[in-house]
Enzyme design. Structure first.
Site, PDB file in Angstrom:
ATOM      1  N   CYS A 137      -0.505  -9.824   2.485  1.00  0.00           N
ATOM      2  CA  CYS A 137      -0.897  -9.720   3.894  1.00  0.00           C
ATOM      3  C   CYS A 137      -1.004 -11.099   4.542  1.00  0.00           C
ATOM      4  CB  CYS A 137      -2.140  -8.870   4.050  1.00  0.00           C
ATOM      5  SG  CYS A 137      -2.134  -8.049   5.660  1.00  0.00           S
ATOM      6  N   HIS A 149      -0.629  -3.643   1.681  1.00  0.00           N
ATOM      7  CA  HIS A 149      -1.678  -3.848   0.669  1.00  0.00           C
ATOM      8  C   HIS A 149      -1.381  -3.076  -0.610  1.00  0.00           C
ATOM      9  CE1 HIS A 149      -4.680  -6.239   2.810  1.00  0.00           C
ATOM     10  NE2 HIS A 149      -4.079  -5.740   3.881  1.00  0.00           N
ATOM     11  N   GLU A 194      -2.925  -3.190  -3.332  1.00  0.00           N
ATOM     12  CA  GLU A 194      -4.167  -2.736  -3.977  1.00  0.00           C
ATOM     13  C   GLU A 194      -4.648  -1.422  -3.367  1.00  0.00           C
ATOM     14  OE1 GLU A 194      -3.994  -4.960  -1.726  1.00  0.00           O
ATOM     15  OE2 GLU A 194      -5.670  -4.769  -0.338  1.00  0.00           O
TER      16      GLU A 194
HETATM   17  N1  LIG Z   1      -5.023  -7.931   6.192  1.00  0.00           N
HETATM   18  C1  LIG Z   1      -4.617  -9.159   6.468  1.00  0.00           C
HETATM   19  O1  LIG Z   1      -4.547 -10.023   5.585  1.00  0.00           O
HETATM   20  C2  LIG Z   1      -4.316  -9.489   7.899  1.00  0.00           C
HETATM   21  C3  LIG Z   1      -3.507 -10.746   8.095  1.00  0.00           C
HETATM   22  C4  LIG Z   1      -3.604 -11.327   9.504  1.00  0.00           C
HETATM   23  N2  LIG Z   1      -4.962 -11.676   9.826  1.00  0.00           N
HETATM   24  C5  LIG Z   1      -3.042 -10.354  10.514  1.00  0.00           C
HETATM   25  O2  LIG Z   1      -3.775  -9.734  11.250  1.00  0.00           O
HETATM   26  O3  LIG Z   1      -1.851 -10.189  10.578  1.00  0.00           O
END
Ligand SMILES: NC(=O)CC[C@H](N)C(=O)O
Length: 344
Positions: A238, A322, A324
């Site tokens: 992410c 994600h 996980e």
């Molecule tokens: N879940 C995250 O790691 C989000 C990554 C980043 N802050 C975004 O909004 O794109």
């Protein structure tokens, strides 16, 4: 009954009832379409400072089981249609309103979350505030604070006992990512987002999820770029995906309303496979900016945005979703196995 209103930066106003913490808050208003998983979402540091609208109409009916992704509620406020006062779940010890109250997090209920979400989809995610009482509250300036610094570990911490050692750059890591790594016989050396980890004894690097705009993390990007010279495996998740892309020389941009939910379809490049993924992000990597040697790995089947990259000859890989999956479908857990296999 305390009344309160959600005021969006464009002036759109929704009136509702205030539960949980009794105070006014401001932040970026975002929506998540998942049907379950509110304890994980509320404690996911990637939501730090945001006002989270859950589109599923009844929230809280399984209470608060201990499925936490960090030590506290990270959102600044919660917006729902109906907040359940009664709950039923074998491992729940209290209700969602009780938990929100204890942590001082306001929840605006009785909101037409469908209308709110349609507004955000049309106009894009924007600043908003949940206001109660007479005291004026300004809209939060976007990225006014360094949100990653606010949620990252304060100091280095080692989770020992694994066969191989990985550095985990904590930009606001979810505890289930640590759990996935430890379940694969890895010793995890968790370090703050701006820690110079190059001197550590490690076989591979994981760069975590986290809140805010990836361009705020230049110290992390510099360290990742230096780590690439060592040619050891790197996995970005992410925000970590966005930071790996920046370290590679690619660019990121802000999506109109982001991807937050548990059923985002991602096509694996070069295959006919589509994975249903769990997501929570507002920024994305511009795949057309990837330099030579890097290729897209996954692409979102809804809007064509990039969902993963890999290096064509080095063991560098990252995913926007994600793996996980806490909460969400567990289809992408093999990403962790693939990363571990790449550690020699
Ligand atoms: N879940 C995250 O790691 C989000 C990554 C980043 N802050 C975004 O909004 O794109």
């Amino acid at each position: 009954m305390t009344t309160a209103a959600l005021v969006l930066a464009d002036g759109t106003t929704f009136h509702g009832r205030l539960m949980g913490g009794r105070r006014s808050v401001s932040g970026e208003v975002v929506f998540n379409t998942g049907m379950v998983g509110y304890t994980e979402a509320l404690t996911d540091p990637s939501y730090h400072g945001q006002l989270l609208c859950l589109t599923y109409p009844l929230v809280g009916n399984y209470g608060v089981p201990p499925d936490f992704e960090s030590t506290k509620i990270q959102v600044s406020g919660l917006i729902v249609s109906e907040l359940a006062l009664e709950y039923s779940h074998a491992s729940a010890a209290r209700s969602l309103p009780q938990w929100l109250r204890a942590e001082g997090i306001p929840c605006l209920t009785g909101i037409d979350t469908r209308a709110l979400t349609k507004r955000l989809r049309q106009a894009g995610c924007m600043a908003g505030k949940i206001v109660t009482g007479m005291r004026p509250l300004p809209f939060a300036a976007p990225d006014a604070e360094h949100s990653v610094a606010a949620v990252s570990a304060g100091q280095r911490e080692e989770y020992a006992g694994g066969r191989r050692r990985v550095v985990l750059v904590d930009c606001g890591v979810k505890s289930s990512i640590i759990g996935q790594l430890r379940a694969r016989d890895l010793t995890v050396i968790r370090v703050p987002w701006d820690y110079d980890f190059l001197a550590e004894d490690f076989a591979a690097v994981v760069v975590s999820n986290g809140p805010g705009d990836p361009s705020q993390c230049s110290a992390t990007v510099r360290n990742i770029a230096r780590a690439m010279q060592l040619e050891r495996p790197i996995l970005g998740i992410c925000l970590g995906h966005q930071l790996l892309a920046l370290a590679a020389g690619a660019s990121t941009y802000k999506l109109k309303f982001g991807h937050r939910g548990h059923n985002q379809p991602c096509l694996e490049e070069g295959t006919q496979r589509c994975f249903i993924t769990s997501q929570n992000h507002g920024y994305a990597v511009d795949a057309s900016s990837l330099p030579a040697g890097w290729v897209p790995w996954f692409t979102n089947a809804n809007d064509g945005s990039n969902e993963g990259i890999r290096h064509s000859s080095q063991p560098f890989m990252s995913v926007q979703f994600h793996p996980e999956a806490a909460p969400g479908p567990v289809d992408c857990e093999p990403i962790f196995d693939r990363f571990v296999e790449s550690i020699r």
